[in-house]
Write an enzyme that holds these catalytic residues in place. Structure first.
Site, PDB file in Angstrom:
ATOM      1  CE  LYS A   1      -4.481  -1.694   1.073  1.00  0.00           C
ATOM      2  NZ  LYS A   1      -5.597  -1.874   2.000  1.00  0.00           N
TER       3      LYS A   1
ATOM      4  NE  ARG B   1      -8.012  -7.822  -0.343  1.00  0.00           N
ATOM      5  CZ  ARG B   1      -7.469  -6.951  -1.173  1.00  0.00           C
ATOM      6  NH1 ARG B   1      -6.449  -6.207  -0.791  1.00  0.00           N
ATOM      7  NH2 ARG B   1      -7.934  -6.805  -2.389  1.00  0.00           N
TER       8      ARG B   1
HETATM    9  C1  7PM Z   1      -5.027   0.561  -5.175  1.00  0.00           C
HETATM   10  C2  7PM Z   1      -5.103   0.916  -3.840  1.00  0.00           C
HETATM   11  C3  7PM Z   1      -5.403  -0.688  -5.571  1.00  0.00           C
HETATM   12  C4  7PM Z   1      -5.576   0.020  -2.902  1.00  0.00           C
HETATM   13  C5  7PM Z   1      -5.848  -1.581  -4.641  1.00  0.00           C
HETATM   14  C6  7PM Z   1      -5.980  -1.216  -3.304  1.00  0.00           C
HETATM   15  C7  7PM Z   1      -8.383  -4.044   1.190  1.00  0.00           C
HETATM   16  C8  7PM Z   1      -9.428  -4.746   0.620  1.00  0.00           C
HETATM   17  C9  7PM Z   1      -8.445  -3.518  -0.903  1.00  0.00           C
HETATM   18  C10 7PM Z   1      -8.114  -4.188   2.586  1.00  0.00           C
HETATM   19  C11 7PM Z   1      -9.966  -5.701   2.643  1.00  0.00           C
HETATM   20  C12 7PM Z   1      -5.494  -3.354  -2.377  1.00  0.00           C
HETATM   21  C13 7PM Z   1      -6.416  -2.179  -2.271  1.00  0.00           C
HETATM   22  N1  7PM Z   1      -7.759  -3.307   0.218  1.00  0.00           N
HETATM   23  N2  7PM Z   1     -10.215  -5.570   1.331  1.00  0.00           N
HETATM   24  N3  7PM Z   1      -9.460  -4.398  -0.698  1.00  0.00           N
HETATM   25  N4  7PM Z   1      -8.936  -5.028   3.262  1.00  0.00           N
HETATM   26  N5  7PM Z   1     -10.727  -6.500   3.398  1.00  0.00           N
HETATM   27  O1  7PM Z   1      -4.372  -3.205  -1.865  1.00  0.00           O
HETATM   28  O2  7PM Z   1      -7.219  -3.576   3.188  1.00  0.00           O
HETATM   29  O3  7PM Z   1      -5.822  -4.369  -2.981  1.00  0.00           O
HETATM   30  S1  7PM Z   1      -8.097  -2.745  -2.408  1.00  0.00           S
END
Ligand code: 7PM
Length: 272
Positions: free
Chosen positions: A220, A254
């Site tokens: 992130k 995750r």
């Molecule tokens: C850009 C920025 C692309 C952030 C993708 C993301 C989470 C999630 C996501 C989390 C849960 C990523 C994020 N983050 N679901 N979906 N927890 N439960 O890193 O922190 O995939 S999207």
């Protein structure tokens, strides 16, 4: 999926959820089958690397992302769930905010729902209650389009904890069994770098809630800000943060880098 949660509660074991993004432009000219095959192959390789859950999502929940229609999300996600289910008995998580997508994903073989909107959409609790699937409830402030503009908290850890408890209460009132609920502070969703670091440091407070805590810190932007590293160069930082969260009581992770995270968590578990 239920047995994973039971193990976590009974024995304090941990589980890694591998991230499978099913986005339209990952293979610009490939036909549907190519994309679907590549996604399933990636899921199976994450399973081989130690993932016990695969989280399948379109891109509508990403910070700054434009909303995607139900039809588009279904077209991306359902064929991959069906194909993965045919080839593996791994737990499949559907990452969606939309009740229609949750229902179709469950019908296609998904075992749990991961909702960055904490099942706040009309009908979402009902779908999950009726299906009896485990759910992950995530905190975010604002909407994905604007949430990073100017996040504001008085006490981020306390506010996230109260939000997650209330979200769980709503689910239980709506018929979801308490033992099927996971909670997630939602790193990066309406949070400054300082907020994200406070949440990581305060993971022990969230773990006092009566639900297993899932953390998603993998690659992130908080690490980009802290280290000045591009997204593909944040693996060590991500694994370090997972270790810290584990030591403060988180048990679900995750991640993109499944093998590396599993190695680190095995070392943690061996001495805990
Ligand atoms: C850009 C920025 C692309 C952030 C993708 C993301 C989470 C999630 C996501 C989390 C849960 C990523 C994020 N983050 N679901 N979906 N927890 N439960 O890193 O922190 O995939 S999207």
């Amino acid at each position: 999926m239920l047995s994973i949660l039971e193990d976590i509660k009974r024995t304090g074991s941990w589980a890694v959820m591998g991230i499978l993004n099913v986005t339209p432009d990952s293979f610009s000219d490939g036909g549907r089958y190519d994309r679907c095959d590549a996604a399933v192959e990636h899921a199976l390789s994450m399973q081989a690397a130690g993932a016990r859950i695969i989280d399948i999502g379109g891109e509508s929940t990403r910070p700054g992302a434009e909303p995607v229609t139900v039809q588009h999300e279904l077209k991306r996600v359902v064929p991959v769930i069906e194909a993965l289910r045919r080839q593996s008995d791994i737990a499949i998580s559907i990452d969606s905010m939309k009740p229609e997508v949750m229902q179709a994903a469950i019908d296609a073989g998904a075992d749990m729902v991961n909702d960055v909107n904490a099942l706040q959409a009309q009908g979402a609790v009902e779908v999950c209650a009726r299906a009896g699937v485990p759910v992950c409830l995530m905190h975010k402030q604002g909407t994905p389009q604007t949430m990073q503009d100017d996040p504001q908290y008085r006490d981020v850890v306390e506010e996230v904890a109260v939000f997650l408890q209330q979200a769980a209460d709503r689910c239980i009132e709506g018929g979801i069994a308490a033992d099927r609920i996971m909670v997630d502070p939602g790193f990066g969703f309406g949070k400054t770098l300082e907020n994200n670091l406070s949440l990581l440091k305060g993971t022990d407070r969230l773990c006092r809630l009566p639900y297993p805590v899932l953390v998603g810190v993998s690659r992130k932007s908080m690490f980009g800000m802290l280290l000045g590293r591009e997204v593909d160069d944040r693996m060590v930082a991500s694994v370090t943060a997972a270790v810290i969260a584990y030591q403060k009581g988180a048990r679900l992770f995750r991640v993109h880098d499944v093998a590396e995270t599993c190695d680190a968590l095995k070392v943690c578990a061996a001495v805990s």
